[in-house]
Write an enzyme that holds these catalytic residues in place. Structure first.
Site, mmCIF file in Angstrom:
data_model
loop_
_atom_site.group_PDB
_atom_site.id
_atom_site.type_symbol
_atom_site.label_atom_id
_atom_site.label_comp_id
_atom_site.label_asym_id
_atom_site.label_seq_id
_atom_site.Cartn_x
_atom_site.Cartn_y
_atom_site.Cartn_z
ATOM 1 N N CYS A 141 57.842 50.677 29.545
ATOM 2 C CA CYS A 141 58.664 49.670 28.846
ATOM 3 C C CYS A 141 59.633 48.999 29.805
ATOM 4 C CB CYS A 141 59.430 50.305 27.687
ATOM 5 S SG CYS A 141 58.362 50.721 26.303
ATOM 6 N N HIS A 179 63.640 48.410 21.833
ATOM 7 C CA HIS A 179 63.025 49.716 21.593
ATOM 8 C C HIS A 179 63.163 50.076 20.108
ATOM 9 C CE1 HIS A 179 62.613 51.382 25.860
ATOM 10 N NE2 HIS A 179 61.485 51.693 25.245
#
Ligand code: PCA
Length: 215
Positions: A141, A179
């Site tokens: 990520c 997130h």
């Protein structure tokens, strides 16, 4: 305005990734902006390639990437991407970089160029918890956020673009990363107290964030 919204494939022990599930629930148009949704592989190399390919194809104004952060209790908007890849587990290709730069000879970190605080406030206004996060970790990520911001500022350079035909072009766009927590079905067998959030609430949070990015 074109907004590229990415989610991730499942990784680790999981059979789904709430990021991609929630991204798919977003409408195709928000606040006059057209959304283009793409699923990225959980692979350091593959995600970068897929992201760059989508940017090259779509020339988006905003790139908003979304990933799962198991253990967080609500949606978090990332402030910073660091130039460090340090994987706790191998990615889905079996690659496990430890303590290496995401992109050699590039800045140590980038700040998100979406309005992070406004995005958090918008989610809260919609009645859902949300926080700024100051670390996107050091796994795929963070690497995707770093690449999006690096690409936005410097173009798809020979240094970081794997495919020659996109070199030398300078895309201009804002980029950010969100997130999201596990959804309830993912925590049934996990230790007591592992947080989760309903998929519909995750999708509503993302919608509020996209709305802020669209203006
Ligand atoms: N979360 C991982 C990678 C893919 C995802 O959804 C991360 O936080 O790096």
């Amino acid at each position: 305005m074109k907004i590229l919204v990415t989610g991730f494939a499942p990784f680790g022990q999981e059979t789904l990734n709430p990021s991609w599930e929630a991204v798919q629930m977003l409408p195709d148009e928000i606040a006059g902006a057209k959304l283009y949704k793409r699923e990225l592989p959980v692979s350091f190399a593959g995600a970068r390639y897929a992201l760059e390919e989508a940017i090259e194809e779509l020339h988006p104004d905003v790139v908003l990437s979304v990933g799962q952060a198991g253990g967080r209790s609500c949606v978090t908007v990332e402030q910073t991407a660091v130039n460090l890849a340090d994987a706790r587990i191998p990615d889905n290709d079996g690659t496990q970089p430890r303590g290496v730069p995401v992109c050699p000879d590039a800045p140590d970190a980038y700040f998100a160029t979406i309005p992070v605080v406004k995005a958090v406030e918008a989610v809260r206004k919609a009645g859902l918890p949300c926080h700024v996060s100051f670390t996107a970790g050091t796994y795929v990520c963070n690497a995707v956020m770093y690449h999006a911001l690096h690409t936005a500022g410097r173009g798809l350079s020979p240094q970081c673009a794997e495919h020659a035909d996109v070199c030398g072009k300078v895309p201009q766009f804002c980029a950010g990363f969100v997130h999201v927590p596990y959804i309830p079905g993912q925590v049934i067998d996990k230790s007591a107290g592992t947080p989760s959030m309903a998929l519909t609430d995750i999708a509503a949070s993302l919608k509020a964030i996209v709305e802020v990015c669209a203006v």
